[in-house]
Design a protein around this motif. Structure first.
Motif, PDB file in Angstrom:
ATOM      1  N   THR A 140      53.567  24.406  72.397  1.00 58.64           N
ATOM      2  CA  THR A 140      52.617  23.592  73.148  1.00 58.64           C
ATOM      3  C   THR A 140      51.876  22.696  72.152  1.00 58.64           C
ATOM      4  N   ALA A 141      50.996  21.861  72.638  1.00 56.93           N
ATOM      5  CA  ALA A 141      50.257  20.948  71.762  1.00 56.93           C
ATOM      6  C   ALA A 141      48.760  21.072  72.027  1.00 56.93           C
ATOM      7  N   THR A 142      47.998  21.037  70.946  1.00 51.86           N
ATOM      8  CA  THR A 142      46.546  21.118  71.028  1.00 51.86           C
ATOM      9  C   THR A 142      45.949  20.050  70.133  1.00 51.86           C
ATOM     10  N   ALA A 143      45.096  19.216  70.676  1.00 55.24           N
ATOM     11  CA  ALA A 143      44.446  18.183  69.870  1.00 55.24           C
ATOM     12  C   ALA A 143      43.716  18.821  68.694  1.00 55.24           C
ATOM     13  N   GLY A 144      43.927  18.269  67.504  1.00 59.69           N
ATOM     14  CA  GLY A 144      43.248  18.772  66.319  1.00 59.69           C
ATOM     15  C   GLY A 144      44.067  19.713  65.468  1.00 59.69           C
ATOM     16  N   LEU A 145      45.250  20.090  65.944  1.00 55.49           N
ATOM     17  CA  LEU A 145      46.072  21.052  65.208  1.00 55.49           C
ATOM     18  C   LEU A 145      47.419  20.443  64.818  1.00 55.49           C
ATOM     19  N   SER A 146      47.420  19.191  64.400  1.00 57.73           N
ATOM     20  CA  SER A 146      48.687  18.507  64.121  1.00 57.73           C
ATOM     21  C   SER A 146      49.484  19.189  63.022  1.00 57.73           C
ATOM     22  N   TYR A 148      49.170  22.386  61.718  1.00 63.98           N
ATOM     23  CA  TYR A 148      49.498  23.763  62.076  1.00 63.98           C
ATOM     24  C   TYR A 148      50.618  23.812  63.108  1.00 63.98           C
ATOM     25  N   GLN A 149      50.481  23.010  64.152  1.00 58.97           N
ATOM     26  CA  GLN A 149      51.471  23.080  65.216  1.00 58.97           C
ATOM     27  C   GLN A 149      52.775  22.399  64.831  1.00 58.97           C
ATOM     28  N   ALA A 150      52.730  21.383  63.988  1.00 60.13           N
ATOM     29  CA  ALA A 150      53.984  20.818  63.483  1.00 60.13           C
ATOM     30  C   ALA A 150      54.779  21.885  62.753  1.00 60.13           C
ATOM     31  N   ALA A 151      54.088  22.688  61.942  1.00 65.37           N
ATOM     32  CA  ALA A 151      54.759  23.763  61.215  1.00 65.37           C
ATOM     33  C   ALA A 151      55.294  24.823  62.172  1.00 65.37           C
ATOM     34  N   LYS A 152      54.498  25.206  63.152  1.00 71.05           N
ATOM     35  CA  LYS A 152      54.920  26.271  64.070  1.00 71.05           C
ATOM     36  C   LYS A 152      56.074  25.819  64.970  1.00 71.05           C
ATOM     37  N   TRP A 153      56.064  24.553  65.407  1.00 72.47           N
ATOM     38  CA  TRP A 153      57.218  24.040  66.152  1.00 72.47           C
ATOM     39  C   TRP A 153      58.476  24.117  65.281  1.00 72.47           C
ATOM     40  N   ALA A 154      58.346  23.761  64.027  1.00 75.41           N
ATOM     41  CA  ALA A 154      59.491  23.819  63.117  1.00 75.41           C
ATOM     42  C   ALA A 154      59.965  25.255  62.923  1.00 75.41           C
ATOM     43  N   VAL A 155      59.037  26.197  62.829  1.00 73.92           N
ATOM     44  CA  VAL A 155      59.416  27.602  62.696  1.00 73.92           C
ATOM     45  C   VAL A 155      60.226  28.055  63.911  1.00 73.92           C
ATOM     46  N   GLY A 156      59.840  27.596  65.102  1.00 69.19           N
ATOM     47  CA  GLY A 156      60.589  27.968  66.299  1.00 69.19           C
ATOM     48  C   GLY A 156      62.017  27.469  66.264  1.00 69.19           C
ATOM     49  N   GLY A 157      62.214  26.216  65.869  1.00 71.14           N
ATOM     50  CA  GLY A 157      63.566  25.672  65.767  1.00 71.14           C
ATOM     51  C   GLY A 157      64.362  26.350  64.670  1.00 71.14           C
ATOM     52  N   PHE A 158      63.727  26.573  63.530  1.00 70.94           N
ATOM     53  CA  PHE A 158      64.360  27.279  62.416  1.00 70.94           C
ATOM     54  C   PHE A 158      64.827  28.662  62.857  1.00 70.94           C
ATOM     55  N   THR A 159      63.977  29.349  63.606  1.00 70.51           N
ATOM     56  CA  THR A 159      64.308  30.691  64.093  1.00 70.51           C
ATOM     57  C   THR A 159      65.527  30.660  65.003  1.00 70.51           C
ATOM     58  N   GLU A 160      65.567  29.696  65.932  1.00 70.80           N
ATOM     59  CA  GLU A 160      66.696  29.630  66.867  1.00 70.80           C
ATOM     60  C   GLU A 160      68.013  29.405  66.132  1.00 70.80           C
ATOM     61  N   VAL A 161      68.002  28.509  65.149  1.00 69.32           N
ATOM     62  CA  VAL A 161      69.222  28.244  64.389  1.00 69.32           C
ATOM     63  C   VAL A 161      69.659  29.491  63.628  1.00 69.32           C
ATOM     64  N   LEU A 162      68.716  30.137  62.952  1.00 69.74           N
ATOM     65  CA  LEU A 162      69.070  31.325  62.175  1.00 69.74           C
ATOM     66  C   LEU A 162      69.562  32.460  63.065  1.00 69.74           C
ATOM     67  N   ALA A 248      48.787  32.943  76.635  1.00 70.45           N
ATOM     68  CA  ALA A 248      49.943  32.228  76.091  1.00 70.45           C
ATOM     69  C   ALA A 248      50.950  31.909  77.189  1.00 70.45           C
ATOM     70  N   LEU A 249      51.193  32.868  78.072  1.00 67.86           N
ATOM     71  CA  LEU A 249      52.122  32.626  79.175  1.00 67.86           C
ATOM     72  C   LEU A 249      51.623  31.499  80.073  1.00 67.86           C
ATOM     73  N   TYR A 250      50.321  31.486  80.332  1.00 70.50           N
ATOM     74  CA  TYR A 250      49.757  30.451  81.197  1.00 70.50           C
ATOM     75  C   TYR A 250      49.893  29.072  80.555  1.00 70.50           C
ATOM     76  N   VAL A 251      49.496  28.962  79.302  1.00 71.50           N
ATOM     77  CA  VAL A 251      49.553  27.671  78.610  1.00 71.50           C
ATOM     78  C   VAL A 251      50.997  27.183  78.512  1.00 71.50           C
ATOM     79  N   PHE A 252      51.914  28.100  78.205  1.00 72.47           N
ATOM     80  CA  PHE A 252      53.326  27.731  78.114  1.00 72.47           C
ATOM     81  C   PHE A 252      53.837  27.236  79.459  1.00 72.47           C
ATOM     82  N   GLY A 253      53.476  27.932  80.536  1.00 79.66           N
ATOM     83  CA  GLY A 253      53.920  27.523  81.870  1.00 79.66           C
ATOM     84  C   GLY A 253      53.427  26.141  82.232  1.00 79.66           C
ATOM     85  N   GLN A 254      52.174  25.845  81.906  1.00 81.19           N
ATOM     86  CA  GLN A 254      51.634  24.520  82.187  1.00 81.19           C
ATOM     87  C   GLN A 254      52.370  23.439  81.393  1.00 81.19           C
ATOM     88  N   ALA A 255      52.630  23.715  80.122  1.00 85.41           N
ATOM     89  CA  ALA A 255      53.321  22.740  79.281  1.00 85.41           C
ATOM     90  C   ALA A 255      54.750  22.503  79.755  1.00 85.41           C
TER      91      ALA A 255
END
Length: 289
Positions: A140-146, A148-162, A248-255
């Motif tokens: 998801t995205a949160t204003a002010g966390l560019s 941190y969240q850029a890194a965490k999005w990358a970790v998610g993709g990295f995890t899926e590939v691995l 987390a489930l709620y925020v993810f569902g909204q996104a």
């Protein structure tokens, strides 16, 4: 049967709870931190079960040394928990380059460094779990966390590939994505926030206000999260992502709902660039779930 764990960021917050839960379950642990003196009490409580290792996860050589130390001490490495990380709330425009890079280096390259060091041993033994502690902010995205969240999005993709690459030889890889937890993460995230430019008050300012009120009052119990982490190592089949917490489930569902609406609305544009008569059957073997 006990496992051999290597955990980053073990001295505080969720990492500390994961370390304690792993030890209480009878596992042997190499607990890492920048300041290992903060682990002395655990070494006294669990003699022979835990060894500490001073580690800066952004140092690839140190990451390799921590894996070598684990194997030399306990004979193998069964579970790697990439937990070390931090975030700072600030508009991207007002984020110093050094701070942005530091967040990327810790939250992303820390995971990469430890994982790169651990894979050869796990591949050779044909088993292992790599558990990447991410965040619902990794999807998801949160204003002010560019940063941190850029890194965490990358970790998610990295995890899926691995997860796809390592599955054939018995190594499981998962991104754990909690919502808010009662750790000191929120306090640290807002502690050094800059004086906001007026234009960012409605967005980043609102997030700062929310986090200041939410810190210490989050619904997630880090001890329960730690218990889930220990339980994951007992499973032979894991999802690439695991969301933890009702928030987390709620925020993810909204996104996801916003993404689905946009994808449907813009589908004619998405498909408008296809060459006429395109055949997508070639994708059936390349894409795996």
């Amino acid at each position: 049967m006990s496992n051999i764990w290597l955990i980053t960021g073990s001295a505080r917050g969720l990492g500390r709870d994961i370390t304690e839960a792993a030890l209480a379950a009878g596992n042997n642990v190499v607990a890492t931190a920048r300041d290992v003196t903060r682990l002395a009490d655990l070494e006294s409580r669990y003699p022979g079960q835990i060894r500490s290792f001073a580690l800066d996860v952004t140092d690839a050589n140190a990451a390799r040394a921590s894996v070598d130390f684990t194997i030399a001490t306990f004979g193998r490495l069964d579970v790697l928990v990439n937990n070390a990380g931090f975030g700072h709330v600030s508009p991207f425009e007002q984020t110093e380059e050094a701070d942005f890079r530091s967040q990327i280096d810790t939250n992303l390259y820390g995971v990469i460094n430890l994982t790169r060091a651990a894979i050869p041993a796990m591949r050779a033994q044909r088993s292992g779990h790599i558990i990447n502690i991410s965040s619902i902010g990794g999807r998801t995205a949160t204003a002010g966390l560019s940063a941190y969240q850029a890194a965490k999005w990358a970790v998610g993709g990295f995890t899926e590939v691995l997860a796809l690459e390592l599955a054939p030889f018995g190594v499981k890889v998962i991104s754990v994505e909690p919502g808010g937890m009662r750790t000191d993460w929120g306090y640290a995230a807002v502690a050094d926030a800059p004086a906001l430019m007026p234009d960012y008050e409605p967005t980043v300012g609102a997030v700062l206000g929310m986090l200041k009120a939410y810190a210490g009052n989050a619904i997630g119990d880090p001890r329960k999260v730690a218990d889930v982490i220990v339980d994951l190592t007992k499973h032979d089949t894991l999802p690439a992502h695991l969301i933890l917490g009702s928030d987390a489930l709620y925020v993810f569902g909204q996104a996801e709902a916003v993404r689905q609406r946009a994808a449907k609305e813009w589908a004619p544009v998405s498909t408008s660039i296809d060459i006429e008569g395109v055949d997508l059957s070639f994708l059936s073997g390349a894409m795996q779930s």
